[in-house]
Design an enzyme around this catalytic site. Structure first.
Site, PDB file in Angstrom:
ATOM      1  N   GLU A 187      37.439  43.603  50.021  1.00 13.13           N
ATOM      2  CA  GLU A 187      38.146  42.547  49.296  1.00 13.13           C
ATOM      3  C   GLU A 187      39.378  43.145  48.629  1.00 13.13           C
ATOM      4  OE1 GLU A 187      36.258  39.269  46.613  1.00 13.13           O
ATOM      5  OE2 GLU A 187      36.819  40.939  45.305  1.00 13.13           O
TER       6      GLU A 187
ATOM      7  N   ASP B 141      41.729  37.893  48.508  1.00 11.12           N
ATOM      8  CA  ASP B 141      41.156  37.195  47.359  1.00 11.12           C
ATOM      9  C   ASP B 141      42.241  36.492  46.560  1.00 11.12           C
ATOM     10  OD1 ASP B 141      39.271  36.398  45.426  1.00 11.12           O
ATOM     11  OD2 ASP B 141      39.714  38.160  44.199  1.00 11.12           O
TER      12      ASP B 141
END
Length: 282
Positions: A197, A218
């Site tokens: 992420e 993200d």
């Protein structure tokens, strides 16, 4: 345990739990009805929906009373219009009434997940983007809701913490960086997918250089997603996450990302409105 084996075990366990929760030591209201009374009932949906949960209901009535006959008018994954019959049941009236709520609770929840998934996919039509679920599932219904997502046409992200790596901010900090985290992941489970992420372009570049299989963007803006797609140039699968709803879904897909993940498919669905009514008694 293989996924299908785990799902079969969950179906058995869920049916047993639902009956224990609702029936307990016995259905006292059903005892108002003569033991020998027979009935036929119909389950309908009061709104457009996608069916999911057939195997759970079959198992529930098998455990409750194997003499009950179930005749499904639709299969998991089928679209249903408002007013459509999805199931007819025939057997002891007591058993039909005792199993009614447990069966409908399960059907209305799993069908809600399948219905939400299909709705989102309709909004994505023509983009080629894959729609993924998350681990934000209702407690105790992880595999069931993951299955419901596939009935709606979506795809499963990792099932739990054991079948894929998802390296997030705190993992990165604890490991001393993205490269170190990815390297360690390859040592631990060489065949498991490794996803990282990222929140910035610098982190994206680090993840790509480290050889991540999947990079989760993200809360990137639409412009930043387009730039991420350009920078990645196919070196990893790009997953968009964050701020995903009906109003943003298609715009996110049109940035060129490979997949979109959304917790809304499972965590806050509204139950489908189902109803069971007796249509014959004897």
């Amino acid at each position: 345990m293989h996924y299908q084996d785990a799902l079969a075990e969950e179906i058995r366990a869920s049916a047993a739990h639902l009956l224990a929760e609702d029936v307990g030591p016995g259905d006292i209201t059903a005892q108002l009805i003569p033991d020998a009374q027979w009935a036929r009932a119909r389950v309908i949906t009061r709104e457009p929906s996608v069916l999911c949960g057939v195997a759970w209901v079959d198992e529930l009535f098998r455990r409750l009373d194997a003499s009950v006959v179930l005749r499904w008018a639709a299969a998991d994954g089928d679209r249903l219009e408002a007013g459509a019959t999805l199931l007819e049941l025939e057997g002891p009236a007591r058993s039909l009434l005792t199993g009614e709520r447990a069966a409908l609770n399960l059907l209305q929840t799993l069908s809600a997940t399948a219905t939400r998934t299909r709705h989102y996919l309709d909004l994505l039509e023509g983009t080629g983007v894959r729609l993924l679920d998350t681990r934000k599932t209702l407690p105790g219904l992880r595999l069931a809701q993951k299955y419901a997502v596939t009935c709606g046409g979506g795809y499963n992200h990792r099932i739990g913490l054991y079948d894929a790596f998802l390296i997030k901010e705190n993992h990165i900090a604890a490991c001393g960086g993205i490269a170190a985290a990815v390297k360690e992941a390859r040592k631990i489970a060489r065949d498991a997918p490794v996803e990282v992420e990222v929140e910035t372009f610098d982190e994206l570049d680090q993840a790509l250089d480290a050889g991540a299989d999947v990079v989760m963007l993200d809360n990137f803006s639409l412009d930043d997603m387009r730039e991420a797609v350009r920078r990645t140039a196919g070196r990893a699968t790009l997953e968009a996450s964050g701020n995903v709803d009906e109003s943003t879904l298609r715009a996110i897909a049109e940035t060129g990302v490979d997949c979109i993940s959304s917790g809304a498919l499972t965590k806050d669905v509204r139950a489908v409105d189902l109803s069971m009514r007796f249509i014959e008694q004897g």
